[in-house]
Design an enzyme around this catalytic site. Structure first.
Site, mmCIF file in Angstrom:
data_model
loop_
_atom_site.group_PDB
_atom_site.id
_atom_site.type_symbol
_atom_site.label_atom_id
_atom_site.label_comp_id
_atom_site.label_asym_id
_atom_site.label_seq_id
_atom_site.Cartn_x
_atom_site.Cartn_y
_atom_site.Cartn_z
ATOM 1 N N GLY A 116 6.540 -53.212 -84.579
ATOM 2 C CA GLY A 116 6.165 -52.205 -85.556
ATOM 3 C C GLY A 116 5.230 -52.735 -86.621
ATOM 4 O O GLY A 116 4.021 -52.871 -86.404
ATOM 5 N N CYS A 117 5.792 -53.059 -87.765
ATOM 6 C CA CYS A 117 4.961 -53.421 -88.918
ATOM 7 C C CYS A 117 4.273 -54.767 -88.761
ATOM 8 O O CYS A 117 3.185 -54.973 -89.308
ATOM 9 C CB CYS A 117 5.807 -53.399 -90.183
ATOM 10 S SG CYS A 117 6.440 -51.736 -90.557
ATOM 11 N N VAL A 118 4.880 -55.694 -88.021
ATOM 12 C CA VAL A 118 4.216 -56.969 -87.766
ATOM 13 C C VAL A 118 2.972 -56.753 -86.923
ATOM 14 O O VAL A 118 1.874 -57.193 -87.269
ATOM 15 C CB VAL A 118 5.178 -57.971 -87.081
ATOM 16 C CG1 VAL A 118 4.419 -59.192 -86.570
ATOM 17 C CG2 VAL A 118 6.263 -58.415 -88.056
ATOM 18 N N THR A 170 0.173 -54.950 -88.801
ATOM 19 C CA THR A 170 -0.470 -55.839 -89.766
ATOM 20 C C THR A 170 -1.371 -56.844 -89.070
ATOM 21 O O THR A 170 -2.481 -57.138 -89.545
ATOM 22 C CB THR A 170 0.596 -56.559 -90.608
ATOM 23 O OG1 THR A 170 1.366 -55.581 -91.323
ATOM 24 C CG2 THR A 170 -0.025 -57.540 -91.592
#
Length: 222
Positions: free
Chosen positions: A165-167, A170
């Site tokens: 997800g957020c990793v 980013t």
């Protein structure tokens, strides 16, 4: 490689089948290992109570991921290198409306909740910076890129939760902003082991150098 529970990771059979059917072994793109630049920064993605505490509906039990992040933080602080933490905070109902409609548990991430605070097992130094975000990427609708450029950063190590997800979001955005990107394998985790493996594989193939914690430490101490 370990998962969020600290257990050894084997490639999931369904992933092997998928790669085999797609001919991935013969069709992988040729890539170069870039490593870190002259001025790396550490981006610690969403290592907040909402994601590190199993009592949270968004959480998981990931002591090994926390330990790996603690080791990297100690090294960055010793080197005086830039550190950026991210947290997810929703100040109003209209922020990330569709994302929150899809994942209702995100609504616990309010400014006055314990869930948006960095896990106390991680040391936040006075000079470390905190980025508030509302979507997956640490770059999306934040000033992270401007902050990095003001400090002359040319490469980033991305750690935290969650790998798929957020990793990943980013990592992709960091590459798109022309930073060299390294992912420390032991310092990221996911609730889903198959998703964790698949996204490490994919990030390494296209967007980042996925390296062991030992390799990252050695690179930083050159």
């Amino acid at each position: 490689m370990v998962d969020c529970m600290g257990q050894a990771i084997l490639v999931a059979p369904e992933l092997v089948d998928l790669l085999s059917h797609c001919g991935a072994k013969s069709m992988d793109l040729e890539r170069k290992t870039l490593g870190l630049g002259a001025k790396p920064a550490l981006i610690v993605v969403d290592m907040i109570n909402g994601f590190t505490d199993p009592a949270s509906p968004l959480g998981s039990d990931c002591p090994q991921v926390i330990a790996a992040n603690a080791e990297l933080l100690q090294l960055f602080h010793r080197l005086g290198a830039p550190v950026f933490f991210t947290t997810v905070v929703y100040h109003s109902d209209d922020q990330a409306r569709v994302f929150r409609e899809r994942i209702g548990a995100l609504n616990i991430l309010t400014p006055d909740s314990i869930w948006v605070r960095v896990d106390e097992r991680l040391v936040v130094a006075a000079e470390d910076q905190l980025i508030e975000k509302q979507w997956a990427s640490a770059f999306h609708k934040t000033d992270l890129d401007q902050r990095l450029r003001r400090q002359g950063v040319d490469s980033v190590i991305v750690t935290g939760l969650t790998t798929s997800g957020c990793v990943r979001a980013t990592v992709v955005d960091a590459l798109q902003y022309d930073y060299r990107v390294v992912v420390s394998r032991e310092a990221v985790g996911d609730r889903n082991n198959a998703a964790h493996q698949a996204n490490l594989f994919d990030m390494h193939a296209k967007y980042a150098d996925v390296m062991s914690l030992a390799e990252v430490v050695a690179e930083l101490e050159k």
